[in-house]
Design a protein around this motif. Structure first.
Motif, PDB file in Angstrom:
ATOM      1  N   LEU A 147       0.853  -1.193   0.000  1.00 40.66           N
ATOM      2  CA  LEU A 147       0.000   0.000   0.000  1.00 40.66           C
ATOM      3  C   LEU A 147       0.890   1.244   0.000  1.00 40.66           C
ATOM      4  O   LEU A 147       1.986   1.236   0.578  1.00 40.66           O
ATOM      5  CB  LEU A 147      -0.910   0.008   1.245  1.00 40.66           C
ATOM      6  CG  LEU A 147      -2.223  -0.783   1.117  1.00 40.66           C
ATOM      7  CD1 LEU A 147      -1.981  -2.239   0.804  1.00 40.66           C
ATOM      8  CD2 LEU A 147      -3.052  -0.645   2.406  1.00 40.66           C
ATOM      9  N   ASP A 148       0.420   2.274  -0.668  1.00 46.39           N
ATOM     10  CA  ASP A 148       1.206   3.502  -0.771  1.00 46.39           C
ATOM     11  C   ASP A 148       0.364   4.699  -0.368  1.00 46.39           C
ATOM     12  O   ASP A 148      -0.801   4.811  -0.746  1.00 46.39           O
ATOM     13  CB  ASP A 148       1.679   3.711  -2.218  1.00 46.39           C
ATOM     14  CG  ASP A 148       2.696   2.663  -2.633  1.00 46.39           C
ATOM     15  OD1 ASP A 148       3.611   2.380  -1.842  1.00 46.39           O
ATOM     16  OD2 ASP A 148       2.560   2.115  -3.747  1.00 46.39           O
ATOM     17  N   ALA A 149       0.994   5.613   0.356  1.00 44.67           N
ATOM     18  CA  ALA A 149       0.363   6.888   0.674  1.00 44.67           C
ATOM     19  C   ALA A 149       1.004   7.953  -0.215  1.00 44.67           C
ATOM     20  O   ALA A 149       2.230   7.973  -0.382  1.00 44.67           O
ATOM     21  CB  ALA A 149       0.576   7.232   2.143  1.00 44.67           C
ATOM     22  N   SER A 150       0.165   8.800  -0.792  1.00 40.86           N
ATOM     23  CA  SER A 150       0.674   9.856  -1.671  1.00 40.86           C
ATOM     24  C   SER A 150      -0.056  11.151  -1.364  1.00 40.86           C
ATOM     25  O   SER A 150      -1.148  11.133  -0.780  1.00 40.86           O
ATOM     26  CB  SER A 150       0.443   9.504  -3.146  1.00 40.86           C
ATOM     27  OG  SER A 150       0.915   8.216  -3.432  1.00 40.86           O
ATOM     28  N   LEU A 151       0.546  12.268  -1.787  1.00 38.11           N
ATOM     29  CA  LEU A 151      -0.080  13.565  -1.512  1.00 38.11           C
ATOM     30  C   LEU A 151       0.157  14.506  -2.697  1.00 38.11           C
ATOM     31  O   LEU A 151       1.291  14.635  -3.181  1.00 38.11           O
ATOM     32  CB  LEU A 151       0.497  14.135  -0.208  1.00 38.11           C
ATOM     33  CG  LEU A 151      -0.155  15.391   0.352  1.00 38.11           C
ATOM     34  CD1 LEU A 151      -0.116  15.377   1.871  1.00 38.11           C
ATOM     35  CD2 LEU A 151       0.535  16.642  -0.176  1.00 38.11           C
ATOM     36  N   PHE A 152      -0.923  15.089  -3.154  1.00 35.31           N
ATOM     37  CA  PHE A 152      -0.847  16.051  -4.265  1.00 35.31           C
ATOM     38  C   PHE A 152      -1.024  17.453  -3.693  1.00 35.31           C
ATOM     39  O   PHE A 152      -2.011  17.717  -2.997  1.00 35.31           O
ATOM     40  CB  PHE A 152      -1.959  15.789  -5.288  1.00 35.31           C
ATOM     41  CG  PHE A 152      -1.874  14.434  -5.938  1.00 35.31           C
ATOM     42  CD1 PHE A 152      -1.215  14.265  -7.154  1.00 35.31           C
ATOM     43  CD2 PHE A 152      -2.459  13.326  -5.350  1.00 35.31           C
ATOM     44  CE1 PHE A 152      -1.145  13.019  -7.769  1.00 35.31           C
ATOM     45  CE2 PHE A 152      -2.396  12.083  -5.951  1.00 35.31           C
ATOM     46  CZ  PHE A 152      -1.739  11.921  -7.159  1.00 35.31           C
ATOM     47  N   MET A 153      -0.051  18.364  -3.997  1.00 30.92           N
ATOM     48  CA  MET A 153      -0.154  19.754  -3.528  1.00 30.92           C
ATOM     49  C   MET A 153      -0.619  20.585  -4.710  1.00 30.92           C
ATOM     50  O   MET A 153       0.193  20.929  -5.580  1.00 30.92           O
ATOM     51  CB  MET A 153       1.202  20.216  -2.994  1.00 30.92           C
ATOM     52  CG  MET A 153       1.748  19.279  -1.912  1.00 30.92           C
ATOM     53  SD  MET A 153       3.422  19.688  -1.362  1.00 30.92           S
ATOM     54  CE  MET A 153       3.121  21.126  -0.353  1.00 30.92           C
ATOM     55  N   VAL A 154      -1.916  20.864  -4.759  1.00 35.63           N
ATOM     56  CA  VAL A 154      -2.472  21.489  -5.961  1.00 35.63           C
ATOM     57  C   VAL A 154      -2.886  22.941  -5.708  1.00 35.63           C
ATOM     58  O   VAL A 154      -3.135  23.340  -4.564  1.00 35.63           O
ATOM     59  CB  VAL A 154      -3.669  20.694  -6.531  1.00 35.63           C
ATOM     60  CG1 VAL A 154      -3.253  19.266  -6.863  1.00 35.63           C
ATOM     61  CG2 VAL A 154      -4.832  20.695  -5.555  1.00 35.63           C
TER      62      VAL A 154
END
Lengths: 444, 192
Positions: free
Chosen positions: B41-48
């Motif tokens: 499992l992967d955690a990701s974050l988009f800074m938009v």
């Protein structure tokens, strides 16, 4: 009807099964594989802490009736009947013999409500698997006060052994070597023994089940013991051998042996004037065992209990040193001797001495007299008249022993009692003896 | 005090806890005990920005890019099996260091190669994602992925977004098909 996918988790209530009464029907396209199903009832730690909650063909219902193998491919559930200690039920498939589940054809598990309506279906095939030989197919589990269901569809290349280990094999490694075998190993061994019985001696399957019931009642469901059948071959036994009554009785004792032990064999001793130890009676050779035995060892003209008892003691405990102030002998598993005779013995003093001496050993003597006796468990008044077994009645109460290591009952005929009643009789005094010898440190 | 958010609800992070300036997104699951490919499992974050896109690929924080140019977002690194206790992967955010052009932080959880491995969250034991005030160690929100997102392979956990001068958090809890790739397309990350 809802189609379920692997990994999906949902409340039973959402399947229209709020009361937890339903069945799971398996339709496996085996593609040549021999597949066994079982349902494991697990505790909060996801372990099979109570072997009685493994439901399969040879133990077709849990003690509470909450899980029942209704027929070969259908498990019936009454979740409300389950004790609070059971947190999850895992329905499993395991291959018996060669092959892997990757070659399974299109199969399905259907969730059926009490009205017979299929409420959901989990379709699966070898495409979900690879080299697995045992899988957890469906799990029903408690979560936040609700029962939930999930098609798990994951398993183990190691087959049933790996599965059983997964459900509780991690028994403390610090346990002394004399401790009973880990439940997992016992369970796996029992399952494979049950398979052998079904294949090689199907006529014993129901007998073994009845033996299980009696052992459960006696609180000895997980007890292990070696079983020894000691048969009188004095001439007066002739008609019993000829009629097959001894053969039938031997099969019943073998069934007991199959519950007490997992090698599917019991040791046999014969006594008349002399003592003989033929090949053990087992699952593979039980048909006509007695008939061929008697051809090899013709009936003899004398009856000597003492010699037989001495031979049996030597066989099991010859090499075991006596220890402690009470000079006891220790063993991992006790010995249960089923001693069958139809008359008195010519060596009474020896017999008494041996019974006293062996009360320091983990060996239990269950005597059965065939004839008239006061210790008949039948209620017919005639059996309370003159006894053929005054000596055996005395032995049962013999003084000077460390523990009461003998029990005696008489029957007019070996088949006098139905199987269930016989197994209950055989477990009349034995459980108490087990406690006593354990208290003396003779068995773990 | 701990807050309990439900899917779709939002909360003002500043008001919920005046001291809140550092948050941690924790992702945990149990390693696979059955045979088969690991659950990764992967955690990701988009800074938009206001346009809903990242300014550049630098503002996509995931297992191959563990921190943002401004250092306000730090990923603890890729855990490929779930081995270990508690949070197996975590993303730490220092809200007061997030640059002005970033108006929204979108937090996603995905299963690596879910389709090829034929996996979903329900196959994983005890998979969860949670939001924690890392200054007080208070948990603000937790989703049970195994139980409540069982048939999903990817989900948007939530969004931390600016509203005036404060940060708010919305519990999204929306499953997503197409995995991390689809999310990258949506938020303007160039996937080659």
């Amino acid at each position: 009807m809802q189609t379920l996918s692997r990994g999906q988790r949902l409340k039973l209530a959402d399947l229209g099964l709020p009361n937890g009464n339903f069945s799971i029907k398996l339709e496996c396209n085996n593609a040549g594989l021999t597949i066994d199903s079982a349902c494991f009832g697990l505790d909060a730690a996801r372990k099979l802490s109570d072997e009685r909650y493994m439901t399969f063909f040879n133990q077709p219902a849990s003690p509470c009736g909450g899980v029942r193998l209704a027929d070969a491919n259908r498990f019936e559930f009454r979740l409300a009947a389950l004790p609070g200690s059971i947190h999850a039920l895992v329905l499993t498939l395991a291959i018996d013999g060669n092959g892997v589940l990757g070659s399974l054809g299109n199969s399905r598990a259907q969730i059926v409500d009490d009205a017979g309506q299929v409420v959901a279906s989990f379709d699966f095939s070898g495409a979900l698997f690879k080299d697995e030989r045992a899988v957890m197919l469906i799990e029903v589990y408690r979560k936040d006060d609700h029962w939930r269901l999930s098609p798990v569809g994951q398993g183990f290349n190691g087959g049933l052994d790996a599965l059983v280990t997964h459900f509780g094999g991690e028994v403390a490694s610090s346990a002394p070597t004399s401790a009973p075998a880990a439940p997992s190993a016992q369970t796996a061994a029992r399952v494979s023994l049950d398979k052998r019985i079904e294949k090689e001696a199907p006529h014993l399957v129901s007998l073994v089940k009845k033996a299980s019931v009696s052992l459960e009642k006696a609180g000895l469901g997980a007890h292990r013991a070696r079983v020894c059948l000691c048969l009188d071959i004095s001439g007066s036994m002739h008609s019993l051998y000829k009629s097959g009554a001894v053969q039938k009785f031997a099969e019943r004792i073998l069934a007991l042996g199959c519950r007490f032990d997992d090698d599917g064999e019991i040791d046999v001793f014969l006594f008349g004037a002399n003592v003989h130890q033929p090949d053990p009676l087992g699952i593979g050779n039980n048909r006509n065992y007695i008939e061929s035995l008697i051809k090899k060892y013709p009936l003899e003209g004398d009856t000597r209990y003492g010699r037989a008892m001495q031979a049996i003691r030597e066989y099991y405990f010859h090499k075991t040193p006596a220890t402690g102030p009470q000079q006891i002998k220790k063993a991992d598993t006790p010995v249960y001797v089923m001693f069958v005779t139809d008359g008195g013995t010519a060596d009474q003093p020896l017999t008494e001495r041996l019974l006293r001496e062996s009360s320091h050993e983990p060996i239990f003597w269950q005597f059965m007299g065939i004839g008239k006796g006061r210790k008949s468990k039948s209620k017919a008044l005639s059996f309370f008249s003159d006894s053929n077994f005054p000596f055996l009645e005395k032995l049962d109460e013999l003084s000077g022993r460390l523990v009461d290591n003998a029990a005696f009952f008489s029957v007019e005929h070996p088949e006098e009692h139905p199987d269930e009643a016989l197994f209950d009789l055989l477990m009349d005094e034995y459980p108490e003896w087990v406690k006593l010898v354990r208290g003396h440190g003779m068995i773990p | 005090m701990a807050l309990s958010l439900k899917k779709g609800e939002n909360v003002s992070l500043s008001k919920a806890d005046v001291s809140l300036s550092n948050v941690l997104i924790g992702l945990g699951w149990e390693a696979r005990t059955t045979n088969g490919l690991d659950f990764d499992l992967d955690a990701s974050l988009f800074m938009v920005g206001e346009n809903g896109k990242v300014q550049s690929d630098d503002w996509f924080i995931f297992y191959n890019q563990l921190s943002s140019p401004c250092r306000s977002v730090e990923h603890t690194g890729d855990n490929r099996t779930g081995a270990g206790e508690g949070d197996d992967e975590a993303i730490k955010v220092a809200l007061n260091k997030v640059p002005e052009h970033v108006s929204r932080l979108v937090i996603a959880v995905t299963i690596h190669e879910a389709e090829a491995r034929n996996q979903n969250f329900g196959m994983v034991h005890d998979a969860f994602v949670r939001l924690v005030n890392s200054d007080t160690n208070q948990e603000i929100l937790r989703f049970d992925l195994s139980e409540d997102y069982s048939t999903e392979t990817a989900m948007v956990f939530g969004e931390i977004y600016r509203r005036g001068s404060e940060w708010k958090f919305r519990a999204v809890g929306q499953g997503y098909s197409g995995g991390l790739y689809a999310l990258c397309m949506q938020y303007g990350v160039n996937v080659t």
